[in-house]
Design an enzyme around this catalytic site. Structure first.
Site, PDB file in Angstrom:
ATOM      1  N   GLY A  37       0.839  -1.198   0.000  1.00 42.59           N
ATOM      2  CA  GLY A  37       0.000   0.000   0.000  1.00 42.59           C
ATOM      3  C   GLY A  37       0.872   1.246   0.000  1.00 42.59           C
ATOM      4  O   GLY A  37       2.097   1.169   0.159  1.00 42.59           O
ATOM      5  N   GLY A  40       2.117   5.772   4.303  1.00 45.43           N
ATOM      6  CA  GLY A  40       1.108   6.375   5.171  1.00 45.43           C
ATOM      7  C   GLY A  40      -0.219   5.645   5.202  1.00 45.43           C
ATOM      8  O   GLY A  40      -1.162   6.095   5.862  1.00 45.43           O
ATOM      9  N   SER A  41      -0.291   4.498   4.517  1.00 46.27           N
ATOM     10  CA  SER A  41      -1.572   3.782   4.484  1.00 46.27           C
ATOM     11  C   SER A  41      -1.774   2.911   5.718  1.00 46.27           C
ATOM     12  O   SER A  41      -2.854   2.360   5.929  1.00 46.27           O
ATOM     13  CB  SER A  41      -1.666   2.931   3.213  1.00 46.27           C
ATOM     14  N   GLY A  42      -0.722   2.769   6.527  1.00 48.18           N
ATOM     15  CA  GLY A  42      -0.871   2.005   7.772  1.00 48.18           C
ATOM     16  C   GLY A  42      -0.242   0.623   7.755  1.00 48.18           C
ATOM     17  O   GLY A  42      -0.562  -0.215   8.605  1.00 48.18           O
ATOM     18  N   LYS A  43       0.660   0.393   6.811  1.00 52.23           N
ATOM     19  CA  LYS A  43       1.280  -0.937   6.698  1.00 52.23           C
ATOM     20  C   LYS A  43       2.026  -1.333   7.969  1.00 52.23           C
ATOM     21  O   LYS A  43       1.832  -2.435   8.493  1.00 52.23           O
ATOM     22  CB  LYS A  43       2.279  -0.966   5.530  1.00 52.23           C
ATOM     23  N   SER A  44       2.873  -0.443   8.460  1.00 55.17           N
ATOM     24  CA  SER A  44       3.674  -0.782   9.648  1.00 55.17           C
ATOM     25  C   SER A  44       2.796  -0.954  10.877  1.00 55.17           C
ATOM     26  O   SER A  44       3.040  -1.842  11.708  1.00 55.17           O
ATOM     27  CB  SER A  44       4.703   0.313   9.918  1.00 55.17           C
ATOM     28  N   ASP A  67      11.617  -0.437   4.953  1.00 57.45           N
ATOM     29  CA  ASP A  67      12.538   0.619   5.381  1.00 57.45           C
ATOM     30  C   ASP A  67      13.690   0.045   6.209  1.00 57.45           C
ATOM     31  O   ASP A  67      14.854   0.380   5.995  1.00 57.45           O
ATOM     32  CB  ASP A  67      11.794   1.686   6.201  1.00 57.45           C
ATOM     33  N   ARG A  84      14.195  -0.890  -6.996  1.00 57.58           N
ATOM     34  CA  ARG A  84      12.954  -1.278  -6.303  1.00 57.58           C
ATOM     35  C   ARG A  84      12.632  -2.745  -6.581  1.00 57.58           C
ATOM     36  O   ARG A  84      12.232  -3.489  -5.683  1.00 57.58           O
ATOM     37  CB  ARG A  84      11.781  -0.428  -6.806  1.00 57.58           C
ATOM     38  N   SER A 111       5.875  -1.776  -2.203  1.00 54.43           N
ATOM     39  CA  SER A 111       5.835  -2.716  -3.330  1.00 54.43           C
ATOM     40  C   SER A 111       4.771  -2.312  -4.347  1.00 54.43           C
ATOM     41  O   SER A 111       3.762  -2.994  -4.499  1.00 54.43           O
ATOM     42  CB  SER A 111       5.626  -4.158  -2.839  1.00 54.43           C
TER      43      SER A 111
END
Lengths: 208, 208
Positions: A37, A40-44, A67, A84, A111
């Site tokens: 995603g 800032g979409s909330g993956k972590s 990261d 990438r 990704s």
């Protein structure tokens, strides 16, 4: 003896303690939960919540954070398209090793390209790759901008930023989609619940 | 925010379930057992024996085999000096992740150059890198020649083969040395016992 890529004279070593034995020890099945995603979409946040929820159930998971890996394994790589791709390939290969070790491996990285994610999926046995799409609107991610990166990208200080001047290709066949309900983001525990329920339903939280 | 190698705008994500929690779950401490030595010196045999012995004690270990990784993570690398160095760097980085995940990670690769091994040691917290030197005479390894590689190297069909036309730099400060006694090789179980006893003595087989 075989020739693989740039290597010759490579043998495959088999060991009597294998994936099944490790899964038995852990009472779970190895797999890869791949969270994709926008920044800032909330993956972590999701990755941490799933990790915590699994731990509370006595399950061993490990987070591969895009990261974080750029501090180590992938520190020779930048953000051009080929870097990438190589970044994601390596994370996929390492995730595969963790799944083989019996862990529930949670990979968390933007990704953005479908073909890179699909290449990782193809590395794993069917159903062992669980793609989780953080389907959050760009406007929301940009409004959050917890890392200040969107601001830099809009100012032209970061080039090739996903969602701004580089594309994000949405998954076509992801296993799990996390999205807003009536314009409200689910709480981290609810998002994690969605993933952990999936793992439970598919039998990953037991070894048989 | 930091700049790391070729990457910019990289943040470090911390998660509330960390290494200590995983070690508690597994009742062991993560570390890297790095087995180095000539081709044919018995590295894979030792790795498998240690793996089996740890499993019989309910401990989770995982083998990173140099040859196997060349089928996946390192398939873009060959055997020239810089590729060997990158190969070992990546194995070191992945081993570090496995140790952080709480596993006893057994890396088995020739890793002929001291500086490459020392670079891996430097990646890990002190004492978490346990270097095991398979100190077997070249003549013995060449006489075994299970993979037929020495024959090919002597015939000039493989170039840069460690021990023949490329150097093997013996460890100066390894934690464990495995060698012949009166010209006799220890049995695999005895070699494994030497490693597992070390791990036990150093407290790796419990989480506290």
């Amino acid at each position: 003896m075989s020739t693989v890529g740039n290597s010759t004279n490579i043998f495959w070593q088999e060991c009597p303690v294998g994936r099944l034995e490790r899964q038995k020890l852990l009472n779970q099945k190895g797999c890869v939960v791949w969270i994709t995603g926008l920044s800032g979409s909330g993956k972590s946040t999701l990755a941490c919540s799933v990790n915590r929820e699994l731990y509370s159930r006595g399950k061993l998971s490990y987070i591969l954070d895009g990261d974080n890996l750029r501090h180590g394994l992938n520190k020779d790589l930048g953000f051009k398209a080929e870097d990438r791709t190589e970044n994601i390939r390596r994370v996929g290969e390492v995730a595969k090793l963790f799944a083989d070790a019996g862990l529930i491996c949670i990979a968390s990285l933007i990704s953005p390209y479908r073909k890179d994610r699909d290449a990782c999926r193809a590395m794993l046995p069917a159903s062992n790759f669980i793609e989780v799409f953080m389907n959050m609107p760009l406007e929301l991610c940009e409004a959050r901008d917890a890392k200040g990166l969107y601001k830099l990208a809009r100012a032209g200080k970061i080039k090739g930023f996903t969602g701004i001047d580089d594309p994000y290709e949405q998954p076509l066949n992801c296993e799990i989609e996390i999205k807003q309900n009536d314009g409200i983001c689910p709480a981290p525990s609810a998002m994690a619940g969605q993933v952990v329920s999936y793992l439970e339903d598919k039998g990953y939280l037991h070894d048989n």
